[in-house]
Design a protein around this motif. Sequence first.
Motif, PDB file in Angstrom:
ATOM      1  N   LEU A 177      10.148   5.932   3.319  1.00 41.87           N
ATOM      2  CA  LEU A 177      11.327   5.046   3.374  1.00 41.87           C
ATOM      3  C   LEU A 177      11.446   4.400   4.751  1.00 41.87           C
ATOM      4  CD1 LEU A 177      13.980   4.003   2.042  1.00 41.87           C
ATOM      5  CD2 LEU A 177      15.114   5.953   3.083  1.00 41.87           C
ATOM      6  N   ILE A 178      11.306   5.222   5.809  1.00 42.69           N
ATOM      7  CA  ILE A 178      11.435   4.683   7.169  1.00 42.69           C
ATOM      8  C   ILE A 178      10.368   3.598   7.394  1.00 42.69           C
ATOM      9  CG2 ILE A 178      11.197   5.241   9.630  1.00 42.69           C
ATOM     10  CD1 ILE A 178      12.347   8.051   8.910  1.00 42.69           C
ATOM     11  N   ALA A 179       9.125   3.915   7.035  1.00 40.09           N
ATOM     12  CA  ALA A 179       8.036   2.963   7.276  1.00 40.09           C
ATOM     13  C   ALA A 179       8.251   1.674   6.480  1.00 40.09           C
ATOM     14  CB  ALA A 179       6.696   3.613   6.900  1.00 40.09           C
ATOM     15  N   ILE A 180       8.629   1.791   5.208  1.00 36.87           N
ATOM     16  CA  ILE A 180       8.757   0.594   4.359  1.00 36.87           C
ATOM     17  C   ILE A 180       9.931  -0.276   4.826  1.00 36.87           C
ATOM     18  CG2 ILE A 180       9.211  -0.250   2.020  1.00 36.87           C
ATOM     19  CD1 ILE A 180       7.727   2.239   0.970  1.00 36.87           C
ATOM     20  N   PHE A 226       0.834  -1.203   0.000  1.00 39.27           N
ATOM     21  CA  PHE A 226       0.000   0.000   0.000  1.00 39.27           C
ATOM     22  C   PHE A 226       0.876   1.263   0.000  1.00 39.27           C
ATOM     23  CE2 PHE A 226      -2.070   3.304   2.641  1.00 39.27           C
ATOM     24  CZ  PHE A 226      -3.092   3.646   1.768  1.00 39.27           C
ATOM     25  N   LEU A 227       1.931   1.257   0.839  1.00 41.29           N
ATOM     26  CA  LEU A 227       2.830   2.424   0.901  1.00 41.29           C
ATOM     27  C   LEU A 227       3.574   2.608  -0.422  1.00 41.29           C
ATOM     28  CD1 LEU A 227       4.253   2.106   4.532  1.00 41.29           C
ATOM     29  CD2 LEU A 227       2.459   3.632   3.704  1.00 41.29           C
ATOM     30  N   ILE A 228       3.844   1.484  -1.108  1.00 41.27           N
ATOM     31  CA  ILE A 228       4.534   1.586  -2.395  1.00 41.27           C
ATOM     32  C   ILE A 228       3.637   2.248  -3.439  1.00 41.27           C
ATOM     33  CG2 ILE A 228       5.460   0.195  -4.305  1.00 41.27           C
ATOM     34  CD1 ILE A 228       6.522  -1.631  -1.914  1.00 41.27           C
ATOM     35  N   VAL A 229       2.339   1.984  -3.348  1.00 41.24           N
ATOM     36  CA  VAL A 229       1.407   2.673  -4.268  1.00 41.24           C
ATOM     37  C   VAL A 229       1.507   4.191  -4.046  1.00 41.24           C
ATOM     38  CG1 VAL A 229      -1.028   3.004  -4.856  1.00 41.24           C
ATOM     39  CG2 VAL A 229      -0.145   0.693  -4.457  1.00 41.24           C
TER      40      VAL A 229
END
Length: 140
Positions: free
Chosen positions: A128-131, A86-89
Motif C-alpha cells: 500500500l505504501i509503495a503503490i 507490477f506491484l498490483i500483480v
Amino acid sequence: MWLKAFHLIFMVTWFAGLFYLPRLFVYHAMSEDLVSIERFKIMERKLYFGIMTPAMVLTLLFGLWMLADYAWNIYRASGWLRIKLFLIVILVGYHALCAKWLLDFKHDRNIHSDVYYRWMNEIPLLLLIAIILLASVKPF
Ligand code: HEM
C-alpha cells in the motif's frame, strides 16, 4: 475525477479487508473451542467473498477504465505506472493466497501459527505504501 474517486473508494474497501482478514486468521489460529472456530469461518468467508473480492474487482476495473479513458496516453512511458502495475500483480497474488489460507481454515487443515499470520499481515501494508507513493508522487 469521478473514475478516480470510485477507484479510491473501492481501493480503501479492498484494503480494509486485506488488513482485517489476516487478523481474523491470527485469532482463528489461536482458537481452540468449536464455537469460535465455526464463527471465524463464517466471518472470513463473508469478508472475502462479500466485500474484499468485489472491492478488488471494482478497484481494478476503475483503474483500467482510467487508463483506457485518458491515462494511458499521458503516462504510458512513465516508470511509476509500470512499477505500480507490477506491484498490483503481487497484490492480487496476495489476495489469492488469502483464499488458500481461508480454504485451509475452512477444511481444518491450517498448519501455520498466529505469528506467521501476524507477519503476513505486513505485506499489504508495504505494498500500500509503495503503490500510493508511486501513484500520487509520480516520482519518475
Ligand atoms: C489494474 C489496477 C490499477 C490500475 C490500472 C490503476 C490505474 C490508475 C490510474 C490511471 C490512476 C490515475 C492517475 C492520474 O490521473 O493521476 C490511478 C490513481 C490512483 N491509484 Fe490506481 N490503478 C490500479 C490499482 C490501484 C491500487 C491497487 C491502488 C492502491 C493500492 C491504487 C492507488 C491509486 C491512487 C492512490 C491513485 C490517486 C493518485 C493521485 O491522483 O494522487 N491503484 N490509478
